[in-house]
Every structure is written in structure tokens, then in C-alpha cells.
Write an enzyme that holds these catalytic residues in place. Structure first.
Site, PDB file in Angstrom:
ATOM      1  CG  HIS A  40      -1.829  -1.151   1.341  1.00 57.04           C
ATOM      2  ND1 HIS A  40      -1.650  -2.129   2.287  1.00 57.04           N
ATOM      3  CD2 HIS A  40      -2.926  -1.508   0.624  1.00 57.04           C
ATOM      4  CE1 HIS A  40      -2.602  -3.033   2.166  1.00 57.04           C
ATOM      5  NE2 HIS A  40      -3.389  -2.687   1.165  1.00 57.04           N
ATOM      6  CD  GLN A  64     -14.085  -6.049  -1.053  1.00 58.54           C
ATOM      7  OE1 GLN A  64     -14.461  -4.921  -1.407  1.00 58.54           O
ATOM      8  NE2 GLN A  64     -12.820  -6.443  -1.165  1.00 58.54           N
ATOM      9  CD  GLN A 156      -9.197  -5.209  -6.107  1.00 56.78           C
ATOM     10  OE1 GLN A 156      -9.954  -5.565  -5.222  1.00 56.78           O
ATOM     11  NE2 GLN A 156      -8.041  -4.620  -5.831  1.00 56.78           N
ATOM     12  CB  VAL A 179       5.441  -4.641  -2.615  1.00 52.77           C
ATOM     13  CG1 VAL A 179       6.579  -4.515  -1.616  1.00 52.77           C
ATOM     14  CG2 VAL A 179       5.304  -3.356  -3.433  1.00 52.77           C
TER      15      VAL A 179
END
Length: 298
Positions: A40, A64, A156, A179
């Protein structure tokens, strides 16, 4: 850093920024479910480099999560999230409650067909309807020029890119590299659930993707054969792993490749996507390849 808990607040701050900056205004947006990690943080840094105002949202979206999934158990750490946001230079943090986002039960869903039926969409029915719905709401609330998403969840990214294209939403989707930990495990908020043994064996996902690169270099190998070899490798190297799927598909439309077609002759891009369970923790990872070359975003 401004912290907003209501839609009215965040819209007001962004509107004021646009009025002050005029045509120079550029809003970057990083939507998350919190429990922030370096993945993030890398998205926030990218937004800071490219945009004058960076907005971070932290919202664990109930739409979701399926009935037997981990909504209540999903890791949350508001204090740490805000610390990461400050450290990485977020200008506005939007942290709405479920009641703020859904004051009444939502009767509208954003359904993106085609790219949602396979991979995680097959094993988590309704998941991407929830993703599309909340991201659409957030885009309408924030009104970003650019939105940043990690390619660890490449499906996504494909779903959101398709939604934006089909609905003519005025936002540029910016996919960003996955990452990883030093041993190759993709960063994920769910990694915290892994026991020491599970954590040790979870590196099999990145190892399988590295093997996929080696095997894909053999121009005669087809998608079916690659899937079979990767499944065998994961089962052999990680005895406690339970495979949800090992798929080789075109990208970003996520369609099956022609049976027996050598991967070396595939036009466009394609993806090797994995989902594997370690106990109750389900991890995903992937690697993207381009036409006639072994290359990846990860």
C-alpha cells in the site's frame, strides 16, 4: 494530513483543492481495506509522485465478503494505518463507517461480466460485485484523476479497468507492481494469519511463478501442461497447501487459451494465476507475460 469520516467532508476538501488549483489540480486515489503494508505504501508513493493531492481510503467493505468468509476477522489497525499514511505523505484519509457508506441496504450492484467468472470469481461468488460496487461509489465520492491498484490481485485490476472503460468513468487506472518479502512471498494483509510452518511453505507460490517463467521459455509448452506441472510442483513442495486454482489465461480478458497452443506463439499478454490455502488462509499470486517473451510485472 486531513482525516475524514463522512462523505460530505471528503468531497468538501477535494472540491476546495480543485478550486484552489484550477486546471493544474490532479487527484490521486489509493483505495484500501486498511491494515496497510509496504505494498500500500508503494501505491501512496506513486500517487505522491504523479499527483498534487493524494487521497487514501480505508474501508473494509462487507459487500465483497461471502457468508463464510473473514469480514469480522479481517485484520484492522487504525492507529498503524494512520501512521503509515502520514509517513508516506497522504493528504486526505477517508475512513467511513459501514453506515456512512451504506446508510440503507444497497439495492444496486455493479456487475462486470466475463472477467469475473474465473479465478477468484469462481470460488467467491458475488465477491467482484461487491468490489465493483464499492469502487464505483468511491470513485463518485472522491472523483480522482488517477487510481492506483496493486497487480497482486490482477483479476481485480482487470475488473476495475473493464468497469471504468465500459461506464466511461473519467479516471485513469494505474496498475502497480506487486511488492514482496525478501523470500518472495507477496505482501498481503492476510499473511498475519499464517502460522510459522504455513508462512515457511507459502513461499511456494512465488517459487511456482518463477518456475512458470522457466517453463514458459520452452516454446512448445501449452497452457494445460504448464498448469499441470505447476500444480504438481506446489503439491510436492508444500504438503500442507490446498490448491484452489492454478490457471493460465489471456489477460486482461481472462479467457482460456487455445488447447495445445504453444505459449511461445500466444499473441498479446497472458497470466499465470494461483490461489492456495494454508489452513484457513487463502493466498493469491500471479505473474504476467507478454507475447513471445518471458517478462513480468511482479
Amino acid at each position: 494530513m486531513i482525516i475524514c469520516q463522512t462523505i460530505a467532508e471528503v468531497k468538501s476538501h477535494i472540491s476546495n483543492y480543485r478550486m484552489e488549483q484550477g486546471q493544474q489540480a490532479k487527484v490521486g486515489f489509493v483505495p484500501t481495506m486498511g491494515f496497510l503494508h509496504e505494498g500500500h505504501a508503494s501505491l501512496l508513493r506513486r500517487s505522491k509522485q504523479e499527483c498534487g493531492l493524494t487521497v487514501l481510503s480505508i474501508f473494509v467493505n462487507p459487500l465483497q465478503f461471502g457468508p463464510n468468509e473473514d469480514f469480522d476477522r479481517y485484520p484492522r489497525d487504525e492507529e498503524r494505518d494512520l501512521q503509515v499514511a502520514r509517513q508516506e505523505g497522504a493528504d486526505v484519509v477517508f475512513m467511513p463507517s459501514v453506515r456512512e457508506m451504506y446508510p440503507v441496504p444497497a439495492k444496486t450492484r455493479v456487475l462486470v461480466s466475463g472477467v469475473t467468472e474465473r479465478l477468484c470469481g469462481a470460488s467467491r461468488p458475488g465477491h467482484f460485485d461487491g468490489v465493483g460496487t464499492v469502487v464505483s461509489k468511491l470513485f463518485h465520492i472522491v472523483g480522482p484523476d488517477r487510481a492506483y491498484f496493486g497487480l497482486k490481485d490482477a483479476q481485480q485490476v482487470a475488473v476495475i479497468t473493464t468497469m471504468v472503460r465500459d461506464l466511461n468513468m473519467p479516471v485513469e487506472i494505474v496498475p502497480c507492481e506487486t511488492v514482496r518479502e525478501q523470500d518472495g512471498l507477496a505482501l498481503s494483509s492476510r499473511n498475519v494469519y499464517l502460522s510459522p510452518e504455513q508462512r515457511m511453505q507459502a513461499v511456494v507460490l512465488s517459487q511456482a511463478l518463477a518456475l512458470a517463467g522457466q517453463l514458459a521459455a520452452k516454446s512448445t509448452l501449452g497452457a494445460d501442461e504448464l498448469q499441470r506441472r505447476l500444480s504438481e510442483y506446489i503439491t510436492a513442495e508444500a504438503p500442507i497447501a490446498v490448491i484452489d486454482y492454478v490457471e493460465v489465461l489471456s489477460y486482461p480478458d481472462l479467457e482460456q487459451l487455445q488447447p495445445g497452443e504453444p505459449l511461445g506463439s500466444v499473441g498479446g499478454s497472458w497470466i499465470v494465476a494461483l490461489a492456495v490455502k494454508f489452513g484457513t488462509t487463502r493466498l493469491i499470486d500471479n505473474r504476467l507475460f507478454w507475447a513471445k517473451e518471458v517478462s513480468s510485472h511482479v
